[in-house]
Design a protein around this motif. Sequence first.
Motif, mmCIF file in Angstrom:
data_model
loop_
_atom_site.group_PDB
_atom_site.id
_atom_site.type_symbol
_atom_site.label_atom_id
_atom_site.label_comp_id
_atom_site.label_asym_id
_atom_site.label_seq_id
_atom_site.Cartn_x
_atom_site.Cartn_y
_atom_site.Cartn_z
ATOM 1 N N ALA A 70 0.816 -1.207 0.000
ATOM 2 C CA ALA A 70 0.000 0.000 0.000
ATOM 3 C C ALA A 70 0.848 1.254 0.000
ATOM 4 C CB ALA A 70 -0.917 0.003 1.211
ATOM 5 N N ASP A 74 -10.821 6.094 0.353
ATOM 6 C CA ASP A 74 -10.542 4.967 -0.549
ATOM 7 C C ASP A 74 -9.309 4.184 -0.088
ATOM 8 O OD1 ASP A 74 -12.689 5.710 -2.126
ATOM 9 O OD2 ASP A 74 -11.468 6.796 -3.599
ATOM 10 N N SER A 75 -8.276 4.901 0.368
ATOM 11 C CA SER A 75 -7.038 4.254 0.767
ATOM 12 C C SER A 75 -7.216 3.388 2.006
ATOM 13 C CB SER A 75 -5.954 5.306 1.031
ATOM 14 O OG SER A 75 -5.609 5.985 -0.153
ATOM 15 N N ASP A 112 -9.960 1.992 3.055
ATOM 16 C CA ASP A 112 -10.751 0.830 2.658
ATOM 17 C C ASP A 112 -9.856 -0.222 2.000
ATOM 18 O OD1 ASP A 112 -13.356 -0.514 2.147
ATOM 19 O OD2 ASP A 112 -12.819 -0.145 0.054
ATOM 20 N N GLN A 113 -8.963 0.225 1.123
ATOM 21 C CA GLN A 113 -8.056 -0.687 0.421
ATOM 22 C C GLN A 113 -7.106 -1.381 1.395
ATOM 23 O OE1 GLN A 113 -5.574 1.248 -2.478
ATOM 24 N NE2 GLN A 113 -4.204 -0.491 -2.682
ATOM 25 N N VAL A 114 -6.512 -0.613 2.315
ATOM 26 C CA VAL A 114 -5.531 -1.177 3.241
ATOM 27 C C VAL A 114 -6.200 -2.176 4.192
ATOM 28 C CG1 VAL A 114 -3.975 -0.657 5.150
ATOM 29 C CG2 VAL A 114 -3.928 0.745 3.081
ATOM 30 N N LYS A 151 -8.691 -4.035 3.603
ATOM 31 C CA LYS A 151 -8.923 -5.256 2.833
ATOM 32 C C LYS A 151 -7.628 -6.025 2.626
ATOM 33 C CE LYS A 151 -13.014 -3.590 0.325
ATOM 34 N NZ LYS A 151 -13.529 -3.098 -0.987
ATOM 35 N N GLU A 152 -6.553 -5.307 2.306
ATOM 36 C CA GLU A 152 -5.273 -5.963 2.034
ATOM 37 C C GLU A 152 -4.690 -6.605 3.295
ATOM 38 O OE1 GLU A 152 -3.067 -2.790 0.309
ATOM 39 O OE2 GLU A 152 -3.809 -3.168 -1.709
#
Length: 327
Positions: free
Chosen positions: A8, A316-317, A319-321, A323-324
Amino acid sequence: MRLRTPIALLGAALLVLVGPPLLTSGSGAETGTQIPGLRFMVPNTPGGGYDITARTAAKNAEDAGLTHNIEVFNLPGAGGTVGLTRLVGEHGNGKLAMSMGLGVVGAVHTNKSPKTLADTTPIARLTEEQDIVVVAKDSPYKNIGQLIDAWKKSPGKLPVGGGSSPGGPDHLAPMLMAQAAGIAPKSVNYIPFDGGGELLASILGNKVAFGVSGVGEYLDQIKSGELRLLAVTGPKRVPGLDAPTLREAGLDTEFTNWRGIVAPPGLTDGERDKLIGLVTKLHGSKQWQDSMRKNGWDDAFLTGDKFGEFLDEQDDSVDQVLKELGL
């Protein structure tokens, strides 16, 4: 939040209430910054980063003569989303602002809040700061290497405390540390507290093996020797503090937190511009610049629509992190 890991990359920035170039007259009436009855909401408990930022900003603004009698009040709960819901409910109230930061962005996700930062009026991003890894003075861990070695052996038996709910900065930082150390983030025993003030007692009482918080929150305890500073999470060492970065300690990650100010929805252009103007002049004042140096805050000033775009990117970031990291 700035996350640089194999998974990320998040941009970051700063924290609460900043402002203006100090005019020698110091007259808020002359500069158009007077907002009678202005209130700053802090969406967590006293002693945390949002609280310190808001109270510092309020005092600096008053000392600079920009406005007077700012009321700072705390409305904690659910990682800041209780305060966020209250703020959004104050539609059209141009005399209310809320101190906030990355923690509120994360709490919206993890608490599934019906109100989000997209429902607010963005005023300014003020500061950016590193997180710190600290232990009590009588902790067996003398350096970050010893802590990581013990953590890798029994991640679930070494509770880590943070002053934010899951998804916030004090949660994401140790999760990224764990990942970089080869520890499954889901195995980490993270204990959330509603702000750095609540967390401090648990660190000092050895209720948690180590704590993660903003650098400005525990400077006094570090300098007095009550806390032992093991590492800083950003890209470089913090001046005046004897602690390595995570990368220097062999962990391929870095992280910074940010703080800022939002207001209720439904403001007129004039109300919005006046709040932005007050914070802009605060940002330029000697009082605020001195406070940033004292607290170890980096300048990350951004206002209005550009701050709004940044908030969208951070949402958005995060949410992405999450999930990752499998969280």
